[in-house]
Design an enzyme around this catalytic site. Structure first.
Site, mmCIF file in Angstrom:
data_model
loop_
_atom_site.group_PDB
_atom_site.id
_atom_site.type_symbol
_atom_site.label_atom_id
_atom_site.label_comp_id
_atom_site.label_asym_id
_atom_site.label_seq_id
_atom_site.Cartn_x
_atom_site.Cartn_y
_atom_site.Cartn_z
ATOM 1 N N ARG A 268 1.114 -1.313 0.179
ATOM 2 C CA ARG A 268 0.134 -0.057 -0.016
ATOM 3 C C ARG A 268 0.810 1.094 -0.182
ATOM 4 N NH1 ARG A 268 -4.715 -2.129 4.092
ATOM 5 N NH2 ARG A 268 -5.302 -3.820 3.048
ATOM 6 N N ARG A 283 1.716 0.990 9.759
ATOM 7 C CA ARG A 283 1.309 1.546 8.972
ATOM 8 C C ARG A 283 1.868 1.135 7.881
ATOM 9 N NH1 ARG A 283 -3.439 4.765 7.757
ATOM 10 N NH2 ARG A 283 -3.868 4.757 9.820
ATOM 11 N N GLU A 355 -6.980 -0.885 15.136
ATOM 12 C CA GLU A 355 -7.825 -1.833 14.265
ATOM 13 C C GLU A 355 -6.693 -2.992 13.868
ATOM 14 O OE1 GLU A 355 -8.815 -2.441 9.248
ATOM 15 O OE2 GLU A 355 -8.685 0.065 10.373
ATOM 16 N N SER A 358 -10.363 -5.900 9.311
ATOM 17 C CA SER A 358 -12.019 -5.507 9.419
ATOM 18 C C SER A 358 -12.555 -6.641 8.738
ATOM 19 C CB SER A 358 -11.666 -4.001 8.576
ATOM 20 O OG SER A 358 -11.730 -2.578 9.146
ATOM 21 N N ARG A 396 0.645 -5.944 12.898
ATOM 22 C CA ARG A 396 -0.578 -5.170 13.722
ATOM 23 C C ARG A 396 -0.815 -6.082 14.947
ATOM 24 N NH1 ARG A 396 -4.607 -0.791 11.994
ATOM 25 N NH2 ARG A 396 -2.899 -0.162 10.314
#
Length: 435
Positions: A268, A283, A355, A358, A396
């Protein structure tokens, strides 16, 4: 992609729904106006094609009867030119209509919290209380540096910011986490897949990343054929190749639901996230993630969303990591999702939940874009519903383990379920791996 028929027939409802996702009503008025023109042109075309068929029969009869057919042939040519012109106009209007439709997000479910951003998200449930220490907890990036298991500085030298080297027990922990996830997911009935990590533009469009989010990914050009260079994108999530496995297919309804899982790297660009989470594993430009995807009948999708969410929760519970589940607001949910539950894990050093998964029901939004259908028991072909969820983001999870299982002496206890994957290691202590 949304169904233009639904927008056309329930325009006020569609405006109200999409307004909660930041879409101006004028955009829907425009697409409906284009659709009205397109359908009018199609009606003209159909009428002219019917006329052409009649003229063709007339010509055939005249030739059979040895009569002069010049006038009829001339008329047919004129009709053919009109049809060609109308077909071009229909194609142009269809392109304009699709341009708008491809950029409209999914309709939010009625149960979604309404609000423009994450501050409107609602907690659904919580598992375990946040971890507390009788000492000042360290951030995972400091723990990783002190233990010589995470090296951000060397990765910055080699690649740039937001990359990392995992070393020694750090690499082993990362591998332990994703192998544990895959084992648990397959026990829950998911079929493991190793998909391609590069996908074409049709695949990115099929799952909703393109055309809206082209800046968020890394795309390369395959120059094998200089006349037709092929753009390939490094996947931002395994959701893309897993869902597109079924693109253009008609699945046997008896085989639904289909559950698949995959470990892949995710790439990403993090466009627009400058200054956010610049330290640590939260991130990254490249990270490992285990993904879960479901393909099911429409009437099953809401139960499957609950199952998907509980599958992800099961992983956190077995790791003993405190978390809560939040329902995302209409303004915070992803572009393709009708409803999303985020799992947020407790991060002691940040004193907040972050987070880690999801879980989304995309209803028929992706299926319409990618033309994924099934044949029901009556032989009718219908669109499936697709769902996806992280099971889980590996980096994470490593960050959460380091922070929640840290000890005052700087070591980190290995969660019990991971000890077999860590070759019996029960505690991570300082290593001098690679200096």
């Amino acid at each position: 992609m949304l169904d233009i028929k639904v927008i056309r027939e329930r325009l006020d409802w569609a405006k109200e729904k999409l307004a909660t996702r930041g879409i101006k009503p004028e955009e829907l008025d425009e697409v409906v106006a284009i659709d009205e023109k397109r359908r009018a042109k199609l009606s003209e075309t159909e009428a002219l094609k019917a006329k052409r068929n009649e003229v063709s029969k007339e010509i055939a009869n005249k030739k059979r009867n040895k009569e002069n057919a010049d006038d009829a042939i001339k008329a047919m040519r004129e009709v053919g030119e009109q049809i060609k012109k109308l077909d071009e106009e229909v194609a142009e209007l269809t392109e304009k209509q699709n341009y708008i439709l491809l950029r409209l997000p999914n309709f939010p479910d009625d149960s979604d919290p309404i609000g423009p951003d994450e501050s409107y998200n609602q907690e659904v449930r919580k598992w375990n209380e946040p971890t507390k220490f009788d000492f000042e907890p360290k951030a995972h990036w400091d723990l990783g540096d002190d233990l010589h298991i995470l090296d951000f500085d060397t990765a910055a030298k080699v690649s740039g910011a937001r990359f990392v080297y995992y070393k020694g027990a750090g690499a082993l922990l990362e591998r332990a986490v994703y192998n544990f996830f895959l084992d648990e997911n397959t026990k829950e009935g998911y079929t493991e897949v190793i998909p391609p990590y590069l996908v074409n533009e049709d695949s990115m469009q099929g799952t909703g990343q393109f055309p809206k989010f082209t800046e968020d990914v890394y795309t390369i050009v395959d120059n094998d054929d200089p006349d037709k260079p092929l753009n390939l994108t490094l996947i931002p999530t395994a959701e893309v190749p897993l869902v597109n496995y079924f693109r253009g297919e008609i699945v046997d309804g008896k085989k639904l639901p289909i559950n698949v899982t995959a470990l892949t790297p995710a790439f990403r660009s993090e466009a627009g996230s400058a200054g956010r989470d610049t330290r640590g594993l939260i991130r990254m430009h490249q990270f490992n993630k285990v993904e879960m995807v479901k393909v099911c009948k429409p009437e099953e999708s809401w139960n499957e969303l609950d199952r998907l969410t509980h599958n992800a929760e099961h992983l956190l519970q077995k790791l003993g990591l405190p978390y809560h589940v939040v329902a995302l607001s209409t303004g915070d949910a992803s572009f393709t999702s009708a409803k999303t539950y985020d799992l947020e894990v407790w991060m002691p050093a940040q004193n907040k939940y972050r987070e880690i998964s999801s879980c989304s029901n995309c209803t028929d939004f992706q299926a319409r874009r990618a033309q994924i259908r099934y044949r029901d028991e009556d032989g009718k072909v219908k669109l499936v519903h697709t769902l996806n969820g992280s099971g889980l983001a590996v980096g994470r999870t490593v960050a959460a383990i380091l922070e929640n299982y840290q000890n005052e002496d700087g070591s980190v206890t290995v969660p019990e379920v991971l000890v077999p994957y860590m070759h019996g290691m029960t505690k991570i202590t300082k290593e001098d791996t690679l200096g």
